[in-house]
Motif scaffolding. Structure first.
Motif, PDB file in Angstrom:
ATOM      1  N   GLU A 193       0.834  -1.210   0.000  1.00 38.70           N
ATOM      2  CA  GLU A 193       0.000   0.000   0.000  1.00 38.70           C
ATOM      3  C   GLU A 193       0.864   1.253   0.000  1.00 38.70           C
ATOM      4  O   GLU A 193       0.552   2.237  -0.658  1.00 38.70           O
ATOM      5  CB  GLU A 193      -0.948   0.005   1.205  1.00 38.70           C
ATOM      6  CG  GLU A 193      -2.070  -0.996   1.102  1.00 38.70           C
ATOM      7  CD  GLU A 193      -2.962  -0.771  -0.106  1.00 38.70           C
ATOM      8  OE1 GLU A 193      -3.324   0.391  -0.394  1.00 38.70           O
ATOM      9  OE2 GLU A 193      -3.285  -1.765  -0.782  1.00 38.70           O
ATOM     10  N   ARG A 194       1.958   1.217   0.746  1.00 38.47           N
ATOM     11  CA  ARG A 194       2.860   2.369   0.795  1.00 38.47           C
ATOM     12  C   ARG A 194       3.485   2.611  -0.575  1.00 38.47           C
ATOM     13  O   ARG A 194       3.664   3.755  -0.991  1.00 38.47           O
ATOM     14  CB  ARG A 194       3.949   2.148   1.842  1.00 38.47           C
ATOM     15  CG  ARG A 194       4.783   3.382   2.080  1.00 38.47           C
ATOM     16  CD  ARG A 194       5.445   3.353   3.451  1.00 38.47           C
ATOM     17  NE  ARG A 194       5.891   4.662   3.826  1.00 38.47           N
ATOM     18  CZ  ARG A 194       6.999   5.243   3.361  1.00 38.47           C
ATOM     19  NH1 ARG A 194       7.753   4.618   2.496  1.00 38.47           N
ATOM     20  NH2 ARG A 194       7.359   6.449   3.768  1.00 38.47           N
ATOM     21  N   ASN A 249       2.400   9.789  -5.522  1.00 33.34           N
ATOM     22  CA  ASN A 249       3.094  11.062  -5.311  1.00 33.34           C
ATOM     23  C   ASN A 249       3.994  11.397  -6.494  1.00 33.34           C
ATOM     24  O   ASN A 249       3.993  12.529  -6.988  1.00 33.34           O
ATOM     25  CB  ASN A 249       3.926  11.012  -4.026  1.00 33.34           C
ATOM     26  CG  ASN A 249       3.090  11.038  -2.780  1.00 33.34           C
ATOM     27  OD1 ASN A 249       1.950  11.484  -2.785  1.00 33.34           O
ATOM     28  ND2 ASN A 249       3.654  10.548  -1.694  1.00 33.34           N
ATOM     29  N   ILE A 250       4.756  10.403  -6.966  1.00 29.20           N
ATOM     30  CA  ILE A 250       5.669  10.624  -8.090  1.00 29.20           C
ATOM     31  C   ILE A 250       4.881  10.934  -9.367  1.00 29.20           C
ATOM     32  O   ILE A 250       5.246  11.824 -10.134  1.00 29.20           O
ATOM     33  CB  ILE A 250       6.595   9.410  -8.281  1.00 29.20           C
ATOM     34  CG1 ILE A 250       7.551   9.303  -7.085  1.00 29.20           C
ATOM     35  CG2 ILE A 250       7.372   9.519  -9.590  1.00 29.20           C
ATOM     36  CD1 ILE A 250       8.370   8.041  -7.045  1.00 29.20           C
ATOM     37  N   ALA A 251       3.786  10.218  -9.571  1.00 31.67           N
ATOM     38  CA  ALA A 251       2.976  10.438 -10.776  1.00 31.67           C
ATOM     39  C   ALA A 251       2.359  11.835 -10.800  1.00 31.67           C
ATOM     40  O   ALA A 251       2.109  12.388 -11.877  1.00 31.67           O
ATOM     41  CB  ALA A 251       1.869   9.390 -10.863  1.00 31.67           C
ATOM     42  N   GLU A 258       0.972  10.270   2.571  1.00 32.48           N
ATOM     43  CA  GLU A 258       1.705   9.281   3.351  1.00 32.48           C
ATOM     44  C   GLU A 258       0.705   8.378   4.061  1.00 32.48           C
ATOM     45  O   GLU A 258      -0.448   8.752   4.238  1.00 32.48           O
ATOM     46  CB  GLU A 258       2.602   9.999   4.363  1.00 32.48           C
ATOM     47  CG  GLU A 258       3.501   9.100   5.182  1.00 32.48           C
ATOM     48  CD  GLU A 258       4.476   8.295   4.351  1.00 32.48           C
ATOM     49  OE1 GLU A 258       4.202   7.095   4.164  1.00 32.48           O
ATOM     50  OE2 GLU A 258       5.480   8.833   3.888  1.00 32.48           O
ATOM     51  N   LEU A 259       1.146   7.186   4.481  1.00 30.10           N
ATOM     52  CA  LEU A 259       0.317   6.272   5.278  1.00 30.10           C
ATOM     53  C   LEU A 259       0.623   6.472   6.752  1.00 30.10           C
ATOM     54  O   LEU A 259       1.778   6.642   7.133  1.00 30.10           O
ATOM     55  CB  LEU A 259       0.602   4.814   4.907  1.00 30.10           C
ATOM     56  CG  LEU A 259      -0.011   4.294   3.632  1.00 30.10           C
ATOM     57  CD1 LEU A 259       0.382   2.838   3.412  1.00 30.10           C
ATOM     58  CD2 LEU A 259      -1.502   4.412   3.635  1.00 30.10           C
ATOM     59  N   SER A 260      -0.396   6.425   7.585  1.00 34.21           N
ATOM     60  CA  SER A 260      -0.216   6.679   9.018  1.00 34.21           C
ATOM     61  C   SER A 260      -0.014   5.416   9.836  1.00 34.21           C
ATOM     62  O   SER A 260       0.221   5.494  11.028  1.00 34.21           O
ATOM     63  CB  SER A 260      -1.424   7.433   9.560  1.00 34.21           C
ATOM     64  OG  SER A 260      -2.573   6.615   9.485  1.00 34.21           O
ATOM     65  N   PHE A 261      -0.104   4.246   9.248  1.00 36.54           N
ATOM     66  CA  PHE A 261      -0.045   2.987   9.990  1.00 36.54           C
ATOM     67  C   PHE A 261       1.223   2.851  10.824  1.00 36.54           C
ATOM     68  O   PHE A 261       1.181   2.507  11.999  1.00 36.54           O
ATOM     69  CB  PHE A 261      -0.154   1.811   9.022  1.00 36.54           C
ATOM     70  CG  PHE A 261      -0.020   0.466   9.673  1.00 36.54           C
ATOM     71  CD1 PHE A 261      -1.092  -0.094  10.341  1.00 36.54           C
ATOM     72  CD2 PHE A 261       1.161  -0.242   9.625  1.00 36.54           C
ATOM     73  CE1 PHE A 261      -0.987  -1.334  10.945  1.00 36.54           C
ATOM     74  CE2 PHE A 261       1.287  -1.470  10.222  1.00 36.54           C
ATOM     75  CZ  PHE A 261       0.207  -2.018  10.885  1.00 36.54           C
ATOM     76  N   TYR A 281      -2.889  10.319   4.455  1.00 37.84           N
ATOM     77  CA  TYR A 281      -3.049  11.705   4.862  1.00 37.84           C
ATOM     78  C   TYR A 281      -2.053  12.576   4.097  1.00 37.84           C
ATOM     79  O   TYR A 281      -1.081  12.078   3.530  1.00 37.84           O
ATOM     80  CB  TYR A 281      -2.855  11.869   6.374  1.00 37.84           C
ATOM     81  CG  TYR A 281      -1.439  11.581   6.849  1.00 37.84           C
ATOM     82  CD1 TYR A 281      -0.519  12.619   7.005  1.00 37.84           C
ATOM     83  CD2 TYR A 281      -1.023  10.292   7.134  1.00 37.84           C
ATOM     84  CE1 TYR A 281       0.772  12.362   7.423  1.00 37.84           C
ATOM     85  CE2 TYR A 281       0.262  10.032   7.558  1.00 37.84           C
ATOM     86  CZ  TYR A 281       1.155  11.073   7.701  1.00 37.84           C
ATOM     87  OH  TYR A 281       2.430  10.818   8.115  1.00 37.84           O
ATOM     88  N   GLU A 282      -2.318  13.864   4.064  1.00 37.66           N
ATOM     89  CA  GLU A 282      -1.431  14.814   3.404  1.00 37.66           C
ATOM     90  C   GLU A 282      -0.335  15.234   4.381  1.00 37.66           C
ATOM     91  O   GLU A 282      -0.610  15.560   5.528  1.00 37.66           O
ATOM     92  CB  GLU A 282      -2.198  16.046   2.930  1.00 37.66           C
ATOM     93  CG  GLU A 282      -3.102  15.776   1.757  1.00 37.66           C
ATOM     94  CD  GLU A 282      -3.792  17.036   1.242  1.00 37.66           C
ATOM     95  OE1 GLU A 282      -3.581  18.140   1.809  1.00 37.66           O
ATOM     96  OE2 GLU A 282      -4.547  16.910   0.278  1.00 37.66           O
ATOM     97  N   VAL A 283       0.905  15.238   3.896  1.00 42.73           N
ATOM     98  CA  VAL A 283       2.041  15.658   4.716  1.00 42.73           C
ATOM     99  C   VAL A 283       2.067  17.183   4.744  1.00 42.73           C
ATOM    100  O   VAL A 283       1.987  17.831   3.710  1.00 42.73           O
ATOM    101  CB  VAL A 283       3.366  15.103   4.144  1.00 42.73           C
ATOM    102  CG1 VAL A 283       4.537  15.539   4.997  1.00 42.73           C
ATOM    103  CG2 VAL A 283       3.314  13.589   4.035  1.00 42.73           C
TER     104      VAL A 283
END
Length: 135
Positions: A19-20, A27-29, A40-43, A81-83
């Motif tokens: 998932e990450r 993000n790159i795309a 980013e993932l918060s897990f 979530y958005e950084v």
């Protein structure tokens, strides 16, 4: 049938890494998309916080172990979530290609290590079954 309790944890972590990878790829795309914000993932941060609080679920492997009442509503979940507080470009985009490529390489290395660990765990489990069949 799972090879061991360890393999379940490894598979969960492998799912997180997959998932990450999707989030990093997204993000790159979107590096040239105006007003796109890095995701980013918060897990992982939630898991570290739970570990710091000593609030992780216990597993009983023997009937003599002390049983714990577990509240699963507080389990860490993967959330995108958005950084915040990243330097933005003139178009409002805050994706840093170098950072994302570095994170992708790190994520890929961990993913491969997890796959190797799962293979080793399955090989060990298989050898135990083969050894017990010979008796």
């Amino acid at each position: 049938m799972k090879a061991s309790n360890v393999s379940e944890t490894l598979f969960n972590h492998l799912n997180y890494r997959a998932e990450r990878q999707k989030v990093i790829s997204s993000n790159i795309a979107n590096i040239n998309t105006p007003d796109y914000k890095t995701k980013e993932l918060s897990f992982e941060s939630q898991l570290k916080e739970k570990n710091r609080q000593k609030d992780l679920e216990l597993t009983t492997t023997n009937q003599r172990h002390i049983k714990e009442k577990v509240d699963n509503s507080n389990r860490p979940k993967m959330e995108v979530y958005e950084v915040e507080n990243l330097q933005e470009q003139n178009d409002g985009n805050n994706v840093n290609l170098d950072t994302q490529m570095s994170e992708m390489a790190k994520n890929n290395t961990i993913f491969q290590a997890l796959q190797a660990s799962i293979r080793k765990d399955v090989t060990f489990f298989t050898s135990v079954i083969d050894a017990s069949a010979k008796n």
